[in-house]
Design an enzyme around this catalytic site. Structure first.
Site, mmCIF file in Angstrom:
data_model
loop_
_atom_site.group_PDB
_atom_site.id
_atom_site.type_symbol
_atom_site.label_atom_id
_atom_site.label_comp_id
_atom_site.label_asym_id
_atom_site.label_seq_id
_atom_site.Cartn_x
_atom_site.Cartn_y
_atom_site.Cartn_z
ATOM 1 N N ASP A 225 0.870 -1.166 0.000
ATOM 2 C CA ASP A 225 0.000 0.000 0.000
ATOM 3 C C ASP A 225 0.917 1.228 0.000
ATOM 4 O O ASP A 225 2.119 1.117 0.289
ATOM 5 C CB ASP A 225 -0.897 -0.045 1.245
ATOM 6 C CG ASP A 225 -1.758 1.186 1.393
ATOM 7 O OD1 ASP A 225 -2.342 1.630 0.395
ATOM 8 O OD2 ASP A 225 -1.831 1.712 2.516
ATOM 9 N N ASP B 9 -0.034 5.148 1.051
ATOM 10 C CA ASP B 9 -0.229 6.029 2.206
ATOM 11 C C ASP B 9 -0.337 5.216 3.490
ATOM 12 O O ASP B 9 -1.186 4.327 3.601
ATOM 13 C CB ASP B 9 -1.514 6.854 2.037
ATOM 14 C CG ASP B 9 -1.481 7.757 0.819
ATOM 15 O OD1 ASP B 9 -1.459 8.974 0.989
ATOM 16 O OD2 ASP B 9 -1.470 7.228 -0.315
ATOM 17 N N ASP C 210 -1.928 -1.005 5.779
ATOM 18 C CA ASP C 210 -2.265 -0.527 7.128
ATOM 19 C C ASP C 210 -3.767 -0.345 7.326
ATOM 20 O O ASP C 210 -4.189 0.342 8.264
ATOM 21 C CB ASP C 210 -1.546 0.809 7.408
ATOM 22 C CG ASP C 210 -2.112 1.951 6.586
ATOM 23 O OD1 ASP C 210 -2.281 1.781 5.356
ATOM 24 O OD2 ASP C 210 -2.371 3.024 7.164
#
Length: 218
Positions: free
Chosen positions: A11, A13, A170
């Protein structure tokens, strides 16, 4: 000992890049234009992965219903585009992790829900991304995370079976997408995860508190 991955997908960000302050700066600029109080870093940090909608919701609260949300999003994105990499940095340990993947000839790529035009503006600021093999953004395909299609597409682009690939993110949507794609799922606990997210309930294959933790498995 876990099997060494043949490829790794990340991922963006909250996993590779700490973009929260620049996203928060854009949010606070929009709030300022509407005579609303600023939002503190401690409040917006763990919402940063949720994009403009999530940030506007946390910033405007109940007042959001008083505005045209699409117009607010356009303002937010316009401001963010202008200052997309003022305070953004890669998380501590990411440079070392990517360098190790490059050294070991383990291909890696990025699968993000960030719009492609913003992703393409941001990535060139970071030399450590030079060897990135594939970038899939939120609007690259007809589906985005938590759908597994972007992850499967990225693995195929690297000529790797999804089952031999790790996905690190996240957010719950990252882990849901990884599991649906039959990938080894890794939670980046150092990212935008608060106690309210209950990441321990996501049933990921591995949880890491810092990027360097991956090195032990390479």
């Amino acid at each position: 000992m876990l099997d060494k991955p043949k490829g790794v997908l990340f991922d963006l960000d909250g996993t590779l890049l700490d973009t929260a302050r620049d996203l928060g700066n854009a949010l606070n600029w929009v709030l300022q234009q509407h005579k609303m109080p600023s939002c503190a870093f401690s409040v917006y940090r763990n919402i940063a992965s949720d994009g403009s909608q999530g940030l506007l919701e946390i910033g405007f609260g109940d007042r959001l219903a008083d505005y045209d949300v699409e117009s607010l999003k356009a303002l937010f994105l316009e401001r963010y585009e202008k200052e997309i990499c003022v305070d953004t940095v890669s998380f501590n340990g990411i440079k070392e992790l990517l360098a190790r993947l490059d050294k070991d000839n383990i291909p890696w790529g990025i699968v993000t829900n960030k719009p492609q035009w913003l992703t393409e503006l941001l990535l060139p600021h970071f030399d450590e991304f030079a060897q990135c093999q594939v970038v899939i953004s939120g609007d690259t395909l007809e589906k985005r995370k938590p759908h597994p299609l972007p992850l499967i597409h990225a693995a195929n682009a690297m000529n790797i079976d999804p089952a031999d690939c790790w996905y690190i993110g996240d957010a719950k949507r990252d882990i849901d997408a990884a599991k649906a794609a039959n990938m080894f799922s890794v939670v980046a606990n150092y990212g935008y995860i608060g106690p309210e997210h209950r990441s321990d309930s996501w049933n990921a294959d591995l949880y890491i508190d810092q990027p360097q933790a991956i090195l032990a498995h390479l």
